[in-house]
Design a protein around this motif. Structure first.
Motif, PDB file in Angstrom:
ATOM      1  N   SER A   1      47.534 -65.735  29.163  1.00 27.29           N
ATOM      2  CA  SER A   1      47.852 -66.802  28.355  1.00 27.29           C
ATOM      3  C   SER A   1      48.706 -66.116  27.355  1.00 27.29           C
ATOM      4  O   SER A   1      49.416 -64.999  27.532  1.00 27.29           O
ATOM      5  N   ASP A   2      48.623 -66.789  26.022  1.00 33.23           N
ATOM      6  CA  ASP A   2      49.607 -66.201  24.950  1.00 33.23           C
ATOM      7  C   ASP A   2      48.778 -65.973  23.630  1.00 33.23           C
ATOM      8  O   ASP A   2      49.464 -65.973  22.688  1.00 33.23           O
ATOM      9  N   LYS A   3      47.716 -65.267  23.816  1.00 35.97           N
ATOM     10  CA  LYS A   3      46.892 -65.102  22.736  1.00 35.97           C
ATOM     11  C   LYS A   3      46.678 -63.626  22.365  1.00 35.97           C
ATOM     12  O   LYS A   3      45.684 -63.150  21.988  1.00 35.97           O
ATOM     13  N   THR A   4      47.945 -63.099  22.345  1.00 39.79           N
ATOM     14  CA  THR A   4      47.967 -61.707  22.107  1.00 39.79           C
ATOM     15  C   THR A   4      47.554 -61.086  20.781  1.00 39.79           C
ATOM     16  O   THR A   4      47.560 -59.822  20.797  1.00 39.79           O
ATOM     17  N   MET A   5      47.561 -62.230  19.760  1.00 40.17           N
ATOM     18  CA  MET A   5      47.320 -61.735  18.461  1.00 40.17           C
ATOM     19  C   MET A   5      45.613 -61.453  18.211  1.00 40.17           C
ATOM     20  O   MET A   5      45.256 -60.794  17.286  1.00 40.17           O
ATOM     21  N   VAL A   6      44.866 -61.450  19.429  1.00 38.53           N
ATOM     22  CA  VAL A   6      43.513 -61.141  19.557  1.00 38.53           C
ATOM     23  C   VAL A   6      43.173 -59.671  20.124  1.00 38.53           C
ATOM     24  O   VAL A   6      42.270 -59.291  19.995  1.00 38.53           O
ATOM     25  N   THR A   7      44.385 -59.101  20.718  1.00 38.12           N
ATOM     26  CA  THR A   7      44.111 -57.845  21.264  1.00 38.12           C
ATOM     27  C   THR A   7      43.613 -56.691  20.106  1.00 38.12           C
ATOM     28  O   THR A   7      44.263 -56.665  18.851  1.00 38.12           O
ATOM     29  N   GLY A   8      42.462 -56.351  20.529  1.00 40.76           N
ATOM     30  CA  GLY A   8      41.819 -54.957  19.699  1.00 40.76           C
ATOM     31  C   GLY A   8      40.988 -55.803  18.717  1.00 40.76           C
ATOM     32  O   GLY A   8      40.284 -55.051  17.984  1.00 40.76           O
ATOM     33  N   LEU A   9      40.986 -57.081  18.737  1.00 40.10           N
ATOM     34  CA  LEU A   9      39.945 -57.632  17.696  1.00 40.10           C
ATOM     35  C   LEU A   9      38.594 -58.193  18.037  1.00 40.10           C
ATOM     36  O   LEU A   9      37.663 -58.385  17.286  1.00 40.10           O
ATOM     37  N   LEU A  10      38.638 -58.461  19.435  1.00 39.52           N
ATOM     38  CA  LEU A  10      37.307 -58.890  20.177  1.00 39.52           C
ATOM     39  C   LEU A  10      37.240 -58.127  21.216  1.00 39.52           C
ATOM     40  O   LEU A  10      37.925 -57.423  21.872  1.00 39.52           O
ATOM     41  N   SER A  11      35.747 -58.115  21.905  1.00 37.86           N
ATOM     42  CA  SER A  11      35.208 -57.424  22.765  1.00 37.86           C
ATOM     43  C   SER A  11      35.629 -58.265  24.009  1.00 37.86           C
ATOM     44  O   SER A  11      36.018 -59.296  23.981  1.00 37.86           O
TER      45      SER A  11
ATOM     46  N   PRO B   1      32.818 -60.519  18.218  1.00 39.99           N
ATOM     47  CA  PRO B   1      33.753 -59.970  16.961  1.00 39.99           C
ATOM     48  C   PRO B   1      33.664 -58.459  17.156  1.00 39.99           C
ATOM     49  O   PRO B   1      32.733 -57.931  17.322  1.00 39.99           O
ATOM     50  N   LEU B   2      34.896 -57.639  16.795  1.00 36.12           N
ATOM     51  CA  LEU B   2      35.091 -56.309  16.377  1.00 36.12           C
ATOM     52  C   LEU B   2      35.320 -56.180  15.009  1.00 36.12           C
ATOM     53  O   LEU B   2      36.554 -56.689  14.642  1.00 36.12           O
ATOM     54  N   ALA B   3      34.404 -55.426  14.225  1.00 38.93           N
ATOM     55  CA  ALA B   3      34.761 -55.329  12.778  1.00 38.93           C
ATOM     56  C   ALA B   3      35.338 -56.441  12.169  1.00 38.93           C
ATOM     57  O   ALA B   3      36.542 -56.752  11.664  1.00 38.93           O
ATOM     58  N   GLY B   4      34.391 -57.579  12.034  1.00 40.77           N
ATOM     59  CA  GLY B   4      34.830 -58.934  11.402  1.00 40.77           C
ATOM     60  C   GLY B   4      35.236 -59.902  12.556  1.00 40.77           C
ATOM     61  O   GLY B   4      34.955 -59.876  13.433  1.00 40.77           O
ATOM     62  N   ASN B   5      36.273 -60.671  12.058  1.00 39.15           N
ATOM     63  CA  ASN B   5      36.836 -61.684  12.995  1.00 39.15           C
ATOM     64  C   ASN B   5      35.822 -62.485  13.517  1.00 39.15           C
ATOM     65  O   ASN B   5      36.069 -63.103  14.813  1.00 39.15           O
ATOM     66  N   LYS B   6      34.752 -62.926  12.887  1.00 33.65           N
ATOM     67  CA  LYS B   6      33.662 -63.814  13.430  1.00 33.65           C
ATOM     68  C   LYS B   6      34.323 -65.244  13.739  1.00 33.65           C
ATOM     69  O   LYS B   6      33.707 -65.817  14.723  1.00 33.65           O
ATOM     70  N   GLU B   7      35.099 -65.729  12.944  1.00 35.92           N
ATOM     71  CA  GLU B   7      35.502 -67.233  13.146  1.00 35.92           C
ATOM     72  C   GLU B   7      36.434 -67.150  14.224  1.00 35.92           C
ATOM     73  O   GLU B   7      36.442 -68.263  15.208  1.00 35.92           O
TER      74      GLU B   7
ATOM     75  N   ALA C   1      35.751 -69.287  17.548  1.00 36.24           N
ATOM     76  CA  ALA C   1      36.805 -70.258  17.996  1.00 36.24           C
ATOM     77  C   ALA C   1      37.144 -70.077  19.593  1.00 36.24           C
ATOM     78  O   ALA C   1      37.153 -71.113  20.229  1.00 36.24           O
ATOM     79  N   LEU C   2      37.490 -69.063  19.984  1.00 29.58           N
ATOM     80  CA  LEU C   2      37.874 -68.763  21.284  1.00 29.58           C
ATOM     81  C   LEU C   2      36.625 -68.882  22.128  1.00 29.58           C
ATOM     82  O   LEU C   2      36.951 -69.477  23.392  1.00 29.58           O
ATOM     83  N   ARG C   3      35.485 -68.430  21.924  1.00 35.52           N
ATOM     84  CA  ARG C   3      34.307 -68.618  22.768  1.00 35.52           C
ATOM     85  C   ARG C   3      33.901 -70.320  22.865  1.00 35.52           C
ATOM     86  O   ARG C   3      33.704 -70.954  24.103  1.00 35.52           O
TER      87      ARG C   3
ATOM     88  N   TYR D   1      38.928 -62.292  27.871  1.00 37.30           N
ATOM     89  CA  TYR D   1      39.623 -61.619  26.704  1.00 37.30           C
ATOM     90  C   TYR D   1      41.084 -61.002  27.553  1.00 37.30           C
ATOM     91  O   TYR D   1      42.110 -61.186  27.154  1.00 37.30           O
ATOM     92  N   ASP D   2      40.885 -60.749  29.002  1.00 39.15           N
ATOM     93  CA  ASP D   2      41.995 -60.245  29.586  1.00 39.15           C
ATOM     94  C   ASP D   2      42.732 -61.534  29.768  1.00 39.15           C
ATOM     95  O   ASP D   2      44.194 -61.670  29.900  1.00 39.15           O
ATOM     96  N   TYR D   3      42.356 -62.697  30.083  1.00 37.06           N
ATOM     97  CA  TYR D   3      43.000 -63.991  30.143  1.00 37.06           C
ATOM     98  C   TYR D   3      43.882 -64.381  29.077  1.00 37.06           C
ATOM     99  O   TYR D   3      45.115 -64.771  28.949  1.00 37.06           O
ATOM    100  N   PHE D   4      43.015 -64.128  27.869  1.00 40.50           N
ATOM    101  CA  PHE D   4      43.529 -64.661  26.675  1.00 40.50           C
ATOM    102  C   PHE D   4      44.904 -63.530  26.099  1.00 40.50           C
ATOM    103  O   PHE D   4      45.960 -64.258  25.831  1.00 40.50           O
ATOM    104  N   THR D   5      44.621 -62.383  26.549  1.00 36.12           N
ATOM    105  CA  THR D   5      45.890 -61.390  26.005  1.00 36.12           C
ATOM    106  C   THR D   5      46.816 -61.024  27.052  1.00 36.12           C
ATOM    107  O   THR D   5      47.833 -60.676  26.781  1.00 36.12           O
TER     108      THR D   5
END
Length: 450
Positions: A209-219, A224-230, A234-236, A202-206
């Motif tokens: 890397s450049d996947k800041t869009m997942v900030t706060g959405l995944l553990s 997934p946190l509150a949905g966001n299963k897909e 995908a990230l896993r 998670y730290d690497y992506f946010t």
């Protein structure tokens, strides 16, 4: 460059939770009456599979079933030893069906069986049948074993994660035709941020890397946190291949330390390379993206299972993204079909900055073939070598071999922080229904002058 990047038959297909042809996950599938190993959601899918593949495989599987049948109850170890023996179903398949694929072997290795008595479908009595777990779709129990359902309860949640990962892989493949998910950084980093500053993927992506869009959405373990299963799936899934790059960079950090920020050229040797490394070839540009000072990345892939170079024995210059090309960065690959201890005797050999041996199993299979290479890496090589393994036992066995040879460890054998996050089911390990990950464990040995 690789012709073997085929979609691996998901285990849930072999276990009877998804159609062998269209991969549709369904609670009601019809089994091939002859071999009892293929499952179909419709007569149309069965006819299609028969025409394309199953008509050749089915008779072979039927012969194997008849020869290897054992009606008595047995432990997991007894069952595993039978599957792995010289007269095992897999060994027979290799003899009777030379044109088999890796997926054909998976059909035999992952065959459905009762988790308690370890009998499969064609070993049960007429009034007995196997029932698949409704949750994980990976474990069966037979009607004769009343305690097997309770035995499975503790491991079911973890196995369900495997099912979720496989269901996503099927969906991704059907929608895109791609066998893997790749999520490298889109643009090279301008500032070097050591991987050691990140505590998780998670730290690497946010942060790196450049996947800041997942900030706060995944553990931090990409759940997934509150949905966001897909998104989580995908990230896993993407970490299965990306774990190679990040593990290499982590090893380089251990060797170069703060100097890695200014390194302009890297020479990497991948030992025992095969289709796995070739299929991840394009992702090696991630090393250029994460090390801003790096201008030249040369990789030599060395392995007995590599294809012979086509048209030339020179190194091949590979394309870079537009940003790397404008910055004057280059990357190349050289293929050597053979053992590493033979490669070092050729004119093409030059001392690498790091040698990399990914999940080779050198202490378990073909030990004699690996011995000269392992002795060289331990006692003669003037560079560090990164090793990864599928599981802890494999890591401990390999470390013991290297300790006996007097290896000096830069990183002791341990669980790898940059292992892939997609869980996969072990086929034939000591513990039944064990889970493994790509690059699960790692260690790094030093060169003789370190």
């Amino acid at each position: 460059m690789s012709t073997s990047d085929e979609f691996k038959t998901p285990v849930i297909v072999v276990k009877g939770a998804a159609c062998s042809t269209c991969l549709n996950i369904s609670p009601k599938l019809n089994r091939c009456k002859a071999c009892k190993r293929a499952f179909y959601c419709s007569a149309e899918c069965q006819r299609k599979d028969w025409k394309n593949r199953h008509r050749k495989l089915c008779p072979v599987l039927s012969v194997i079933n008849a020869v290897t049948i054992t009606t008595s109850h047995r432990t997991w170890i007894e069952y595993r030893d039978q599957i792995k023996s010289e007269k095992s179903p897999i060994a027979m398949l290799r003899v009777l069906y030379p044109q088999r694929s890796h997926n054909d072997e998976r059909i035999v290795g992952y065959q459905p069986h009762c988790v308690e008595c370890h009998r499969n479908t064609f070993e049960l009595k007429e009034d007995e049948k196997l029932t698949i777990c409704d949750d994980c779709k990976l474990v069966h129990h037979c009607t004769a074993c009343n305690t097997s359902v309770a035995m499975h309860e503790a491991e079911c949640p973890k196995l369900k994660e495997v099912f979720v990962a496989e269901a996503f892989a099927i969906q991704h493949y059907l929608e895109t035709g791609e066998t893997t998910v790749q999520m490298p950084t889109q643009k090279p980093r301008q500032i070097y941020i050591p991987l050691s500053t990140a505590e998780s993927w998670y730290d690497y992506f946010t942060k790196i890397s450049d996947k800041t869009m997942v900030t706060g959405l995944l553990s931090h373990d990409l759940k997934p946190l509150a949905g966001n299963k897909e998104m989580a799936s995908a990230l896993r899934a993407s970490t299965e291949r990306s774990s190679i790059m990040l593990t290499i960079i982590a090893a380089l950090e251990a060797i170069f330390r703060e100097r890695l920020a200014t390194v302009t050229s890297l020479n990497l040797h991948l030992i025992g390379a095969d289709s796995v490394e070739l299929e991840a070839l394009m992702l090696f540009e991630e090393i250029l993206h994460l090390l801003p000072a790096l201008k030249i990345l040369d990789c030599s892939f060395v392995g007995l299972d590599l294809p012979k170079p086509i048209g030339t024995e020179e190194k091949l210059i590979l394309d870079c993204c537009n940003d790397c090309a404008r910055a004057g960065r280059t990357r190349s690959i050289y293929l050597f079909k053979g053992a590493y201890h033979d490669f070092i005797e050729t004119d093409r050999y030059s001392n690498p900055d790091l040698a990399i041996a990914l999940q080779t199993g050198h202490a378990e299979s073909e030990k004699e073939a690996w011995t000269p290479t392992i002795k060289y890496l331990t006692n003669e090589a003037d560079h560090g070598t990164l090793f990864t393994t599928w599981n802890e036992k494999e890591m401990r066995d390999e470390v013991q071999v290297l300790q006996t040879l007097g290896a000096k460890f830069l990183i002791e054998g341990q669980k790898n922080k940059w292992r892939g996050m997609r869980p996969m089911l072990e086929m034939m390990e000591e513990k039944e229904n064990d889970i493994y990950y790509a690059q699960y464990y790692w260690y790094v040995i030093a060169g003789k002058s370190s």
